[in-house]
Scaffold this motif. Sequence first.
Motif, PDB file in Angstrom:
ATOM      1  N   PHE A   1      62.623   4.030  58.949  1.00 39.61           N
ATOM      2  CA  PHE A   1      61.408   4.310  59.702  1.00 39.61           C
ATOM      3  C   PHE A   1      60.438   5.170  58.913  1.00 39.61           C
ATOM      4  N   ASP A   2      59.156   5.006  59.222  1.00 41.37           N
ATOM      5  CA  ASP A   2      58.093   5.741  58.547  1.00 41.37           C
ATOM      6  C   ASP A   2      58.127   7.216  58.942  1.00 41.37           C
ATOM      7  N   TYR A   3      57.752   8.044  57.995  1.00 40.11           N
ATOM      8  CA  TYR A   3      57.662   9.488  58.221  1.00 40.11           C
ATOM      9  C   TYR A   3      56.521   9.785  59.194  1.00 40.11           C
ATOM     10  N   ASN A   4      56.759  10.731  60.101  1.00 38.48           N
ATOM     11  CA  ASN A   4      55.742  11.170  61.053  1.00 38.48           C
ATOM     12  C   ASN A   4      55.751  12.695  61.056  1.00 38.48           C
ATOM     13  N   ASP A   5      54.678  13.271  60.647  1.00 36.49           N
ATOM     14  CA  ASP A   5      54.599  14.733  60.555  1.00 36.49           C
ATOM     15  C   ASP A   5      54.405  15.325  61.948  1.00 36.49           C
ATOM     16  N   SER A   6      55.531  15.516  62.651  1.00 37.73           N
ATOM     17  CA  SER A   6      55.473  16.018  64.025  1.00 37.73           C
ATOM     18  C   SER A   6      56.392  17.219  64.166  1.00 37.73           C
ATOM     19  N   ASP A   7      55.956  18.191  64.942  1.00 39.42           N
ATOM     20  CA  ASP A   7      56.804  19.359  65.193  1.00 39.42           C
ATOM     21  C   ASP A   7      57.118  19.485  66.680  1.00 39.42           C
ATOM     22  N   VAL A   8      57.089  18.359  67.400  1.00 47.38           N
ATOM     23  CA  VAL A   8      57.381  18.321  68.828  1.00 47.38           C
ATOM     24  C   VAL A   8      58.885  18.421  69.036  1.00 47.38           C
ATOM     25  N   ALA A   9      59.293  19.139  70.078  1.00 48.06           N
ATOM     26  CA  ALA A   9      60.705  19.199  70.453  1.00 48.06           C
ATOM     27  C   ALA A   9      60.990  18.027  71.401  1.00 48.06           C
ATOM     28  N   PHE A  10      62.038  17.295  71.137  1.00 43.12           N
ATOM     29  CA  PHE A  10      62.382  16.123  71.928  1.00 43.12           C
ATOM     30  C   PHE A  10      63.579  16.434  72.810  1.00 43.12           C
ATOM     31  N   SER A  11      63.708  15.654  73.911  1.00 40.39           N
ATOM     32  CA  SER A  11      64.854  15.858  74.793  1.00 40.39           C
ATOM     33  C   SER A  11      65.291  14.543  75.411  1.00 40.39           C
ATOM     34  N   THR A  12      66.452  14.557  76.030  1.00 43.78           N
ATOM     35  CA  THR A  12      67.019  13.390  76.688  1.00 43.78           C
ATOM     36  C   THR A  12      66.007  12.785  77.648  1.00 43.78           C
ATOM     37  N   GLY A  13      65.850  11.468  77.572  1.00 45.99           N
ATOM     38  CA  GLY A  13      64.954  10.750  78.467  1.00 45.99           C
ATOM     39  C   GLY A  13      63.554  10.550  77.948  1.00 45.99           C
ATOM     40  N   ASP A  14      63.184  11.239  76.876  1.00 46.59           N
ATOM     41  CA  ASP A  14      61.852  11.037  76.318  1.00 46.59           C
ATOM     42  C   ASP A  14      61.735   9.601  75.804  1.00 46.59           C
TER      43      ASP A  14
ATOM     44  N   PHE B   1      69.421  -2.145  73.332  1.00 52.31           N
ATOM     45  CA  PHE B   1      70.421  -1.159  73.728  1.00 52.31           C
ATOM     46  C   PHE B   1      71.260  -0.638  72.565  1.00 52.31           C
ATOM     47  N   ASP B   2      70.998  -1.097  71.347  1.00 51.91           N
ATOM     48  CA  ASP B   2      71.678  -0.499  70.196  1.00 51.91           C
ATOM     49  C   ASP B   2      71.176   0.930  70.029  1.00 51.91           C
ATOM     50  N   VAL B   3      72.040   1.755  69.476  1.00 46.11           N
ATOM     51  CA  VAL B   3      71.740   3.178  69.300  1.00 46.11           C
ATOM     52  C   VAL B   3      71.633   3.488  67.814  1.00 46.11           C
ATOM     53  N   ILE B   4      70.656   4.308  67.465  1.00 45.15           N
ATOM     54  CA  ILE B   4      70.479   4.760  66.088  1.00 45.15           C
ATOM     55  C   ILE B   4      70.092   6.234  66.119  1.00 45.15           C
ATOM     56  N   ARG B   5      70.589   6.973  65.151  1.00 39.31           N
ATOM     57  CA  ARG B   5      70.205   8.386  65.022  1.00 39.31           C
ATOM     58  C   ARG B   5      69.184   8.499  63.903  1.00 39.31           C
ATOM     59  N   VAL B   6      68.149   9.280  64.168  1.00 36.67           N
ATOM     60  CA  VAL B   6      67.100   9.476  63.174  1.00 36.67           C
ATOM     61  C   VAL B   6      66.685  10.941  63.142  1.00 36.67           C
ATOM     62  N   MET B   7      66.176  11.341  61.994  1.00 39.27           N
ATOM     63  CA  MET B   7      65.627  12.684  61.868  1.00 39.27           C
ATOM     64  C   MET B   7      64.359  12.755  62.723  1.00 39.27           C
ATOM     65  N   ASN B   8      64.119  13.905  63.316  1.00 36.85           N
ATOM     66  CA  ASN B   8      62.968  14.064  64.207  1.00 36.85           C
ATOM     67  C   ASN B   8      61.622  13.925  63.504  1.00 36.85           C
ATOM     68  N   ASP B   9      61.616  13.996  62.181  1.00 36.03           N
ATOM     69  CA  ASP B   9      60.347  13.819  61.468  1.00 36.03           C
ATOM     70  C   ASP B   9      59.917  12.349  61.410  1.00 36.03           C
ATOM     71  N   ARG B  10      60.667  11.464  62.050  1.00 36.93           N
ATOM     72  CA  ARG B  10      60.305  10.057  62.167  1.00 36.93           C
ATOM     73  C   ARG B  10      59.826   9.704  63.580  1.00 36.93           C
ATOM     74  N   VAL B  11      60.107  10.581  64.539  1.00 37.13           N
ATOM     75  CA  VAL B  11      59.906  10.301  65.955  1.00 37.13           C
ATOM     76  C   VAL B  11      58.485  10.624  66.406  1.00 37.13           C
ATOM     77  N   GLN B  12      57.916   9.711  67.196  1.00 32.21           N
ATOM     78  CA  GLN B  12      56.606   9.924  67.818  1.00 32.21           C
ATOM     79  C   GLN B  12      56.792   9.881  69.333  1.00 32.21           C
ATOM     80  N   LEU B  13      56.420  10.941  70.008  1.00 34.10           N
ATOM     81  CA  LEU B  13      56.572  11.026  71.451  1.00 34.10           C
ATOM     82  C   LEU B  13      55.573  10.102  72.134  1.00 34.10           C
ATOM     83  N   ARG B  14      56.061   9.281  73.036  1.00 33.40           N
ATOM     84  CA  ARG B  14      55.183   8.394  73.811  1.00 33.40           C
ATOM     85  C   ARG B  14      55.045   8.906  75.231  1.00 33.40           C
ATOM     86  N   ASN B  15      56.174   9.267  75.846  1.00 31.50           N
ATOM     87  CA  ASN B  15      56.179   9.701  77.236  1.00 31.50           C
ATOM     88  C   ASN B  15      57.341  10.655  77.425  1.00 31.50           C
ATOM     89  N   THR B  16      57.054  11.837  77.913  1.00 27.63           N
ATOM     90  CA  THR B  16      58.103  12.823  78.119  1.00 27.63           C
ATOM     91  C   THR B  16      58.517  12.838  79.579  1.00 27.63           C
TER      92      THR B  16
END
Length: 186
Positions: A98-111, A154-169
Amino acid sequence: MLLEPSNKWYWQYDCASRFIVIQLSDGLAMSCHLDKRNMNNLCKGRINFCAEDSSYYYYFLEALKDLDFNVPEKVQIALNAVTSLRFQKVKMPQSWFFDYNDSDVAFSTGDIITLSLKGHNVQFVILEADALVSTCMLLEDTVQLSDIKTLARFDVIRVMNDRVQLRNTVANKLTDDSFSYVQIMA
């Protein structure tokens, strides 16, 4: 139709399909997407659906409420999410897809999040997150990560949070006492 959890619900490994199955009330069963090679050792025999599982089920349904899925799809997503939370083997992060995303958002279950794959956004729900890594379940049909790696719905993958973009919390974050007031319907 929204399924209401019951103390009669349980998981069991199905040798024929090689997937874990959740037995619901009145003979209704649903095969979950988690196969034997991705399960931890906790899925032997019959395992009851507990109050914590019920809380997660409703929590994921709440997280999905604004997405364009019908009710049966949301139930299926929520049940697969709970199954993966309970039985998924912990994996190493595979962020390089996945592409790098410069984000410092804290993520949680269900996001509800997106991961960018060569400029194309792919939708996931976060199952678990810490300060560095998120465990995410694919909400789309199929995604080709590389020439040899594909993710199915429904497959699961683990990624570093610097790849994640929050859509809906999720409006109400999980806390340590989130599960103390849940009753499972008989």
